[in-house]
Design a protein around this motif. Sequence first.
Motif, PDB file in Angstrom:
ATOM      1  N   HIS A  28       0.829  -1.207   0.000  1.00 21.65           N
ATOM      2  CA  HIS A  28       0.000   0.000   0.000  1.00 21.65           C
ATOM      3  C   HIS A  28       0.865   1.260   0.000  1.00 21.65           C
ATOM      4  O   HIS A  28       0.504   2.256  -0.633  1.00 21.65           O
ATOM      5  N   LEU A  54      -7.818  10.986   1.551  1.00 24.92           N
ATOM      6  CA  LEU A  54      -8.746  10.299   2.449  1.00 24.92           C
ATOM      7  C   LEU A  54      -8.743   8.795   2.205  1.00 24.92           C
ATOM      8  O   LEU A  54      -8.649   7.994   3.148  1.00 24.92           O
ATOM      9  N   VAL A  55      -8.810   8.402   0.955  1.00 28.76           N
ATOM     10  CA  VAL A  55      -8.844   6.979   0.613  1.00 28.76           C
ATOM     11  C   VAL A  55      -7.532   6.292   1.010  1.00 28.76           C
ATOM     12  O   VAL A  55      -7.546   5.192   1.570  1.00 28.76           O
ATOM     13  N   GLY A  57      -5.414   7.240   3.360  1.00 31.20           N
ATOM     14  CA  GLY A  57      -5.376   7.173   4.815  1.00 31.20           C
ATOM     15  C   GLY A  57      -6.278   6.084   5.376  1.00 31.20           C
ATOM     16  O   GLY A  57      -5.893   5.350   6.292  1.00 31.20           O
ATOM     17  N   LEU A  58      -7.473   5.965   4.817  1.00 30.75           N
ATOM     18  CA  LEU A  58      -8.393   4.927   5.287  1.00 30.75           C
ATOM     19  C   LEU A  58      -7.901   3.521   4.952  1.00 30.75           C
ATOM     20  O   LEU A  58      -8.068   2.593   5.741  1.00 30.75           O
ATOM     21  N   MET A  59      -7.273   3.372   3.781  1.00 29.78           N
ATOM     22  CA  MET A  59      -6.760   2.043   3.410  1.00 29.78           C
ATOM     23  C   MET A  59      -5.647   1.620   4.357  1.00 29.78           C
ATOM     24  O   MET A  59      -5.613   0.480   4.834  1.00 29.78           O
ATOM     25  N   THR A  61      -5.188   2.742   7.365  1.00 34.72           N
ATOM     26  CA  THR A  61      -5.808   2.535   8.667  1.00 34.72           C
ATOM     27  C   THR A  61      -6.488   1.169   8.741  1.00 34.72           C
ATOM     28  O   THR A  61      -6.365   0.467   9.751  1.00 34.72           O
ATOM     29  N   ALA A  62      -7.187   0.788   7.688  1.00 35.28           N
ATOM     30  CA  ALA A  62      -7.839  -0.529   7.665  1.00 35.28           C
ATOM     31  C   ALA A  62      -6.807  -1.641   7.804  1.00 35.28           C
ATOM     32  O   ALA A  62      -7.014  -2.611   8.548  1.00 35.28           O
ATOM     33  N   CYS A  95     -10.503  -5.261   4.691  1.00 35.80           N
ATOM     34  CA  CYS A  95      -9.426  -4.603   3.934  1.00 35.80           C
ATOM     35  C   CYS A  95      -9.580  -4.845   2.446  1.00 35.80           C
ATOM     36  O   CYS A  95      -9.393  -3.936   1.633  1.00 35.80           O
ATOM     37  N   PHE A  98     -12.397  -2.705   1.024  1.00 34.35           N
ATOM     38  CA  PHE A  98     -11.994  -1.302   0.907  1.00 34.35           C
ATOM     39  C   PHE A  98     -10.954  -1.125  -0.192  1.00 34.35           C
ATOM     40  O   PHE A  98     -10.963  -0.109  -0.891  1.00 34.35           O
ATOM     41  N   CYS A 101     -12.752  -0.773  -3.345  1.00 31.73           N
ATOM     42  CA  CYS A 101     -13.327   0.575  -3.425  1.00 31.73           C
ATOM     43  C   CYS A 101     -12.268   1.602  -3.823  1.00 31.73           C
ATOM     44  O   CYS A 101     -12.544   2.499  -4.627  1.00 31.73           O
ATOM     45  N   THR A 102     -11.060   1.475  -3.271  1.00 27.56           N
ATOM     46  CA  THR A 102     -10.006   2.440  -3.612  1.00 27.56           C
ATOM     47  C   THR A 102      -9.600   2.323  -5.076  1.00 27.56           C
ATOM     48  O   THR A 102      -9.311   3.336  -5.723  1.00 27.56           O
TER      49      THR A 102
END
Length: 116
Positions: A28, A54-55, A57-59, A61-62, A95, A98, A101-102
């Motif tokens: 990642h 945002l995407v 950071g969320l990835m 974080t997941a 994960c 998501f 989605c990314t």
Amino acid sequence: MKQYLLSFKYALEGIILAFKQERNLRFHLFMTIVVLIFGLLFNLHKFEWMILILVIGLMITAELFNTAIERLVDLYTEDFHPLAKQAKDISAAACFIFAICTIIIGFMIFLPKILS
């Protein structure tokens, strides 16, 4: 104030540890660098940058949550247990969903720019 600064130190240690031990996090990070380079090359708009940040950071974080769940399960038992497997598989599935989605968001942002 010392406790406040220590919390940042512990968080940084956690990030470094996870990146050293988790192949998916390193992947990642590599993809983050690629996306950021593409963003610079295609001169993204402010809103597109906000979405990408945002995407990303969320990835990450997941993946960190997934790693923490795996560690907790391993702490609880090293023996095979169906519920332990389910906990690990479900956190990995979160994960994976998501990540899909990314990828879709990345295509929505970059594909029109590539095609034009």
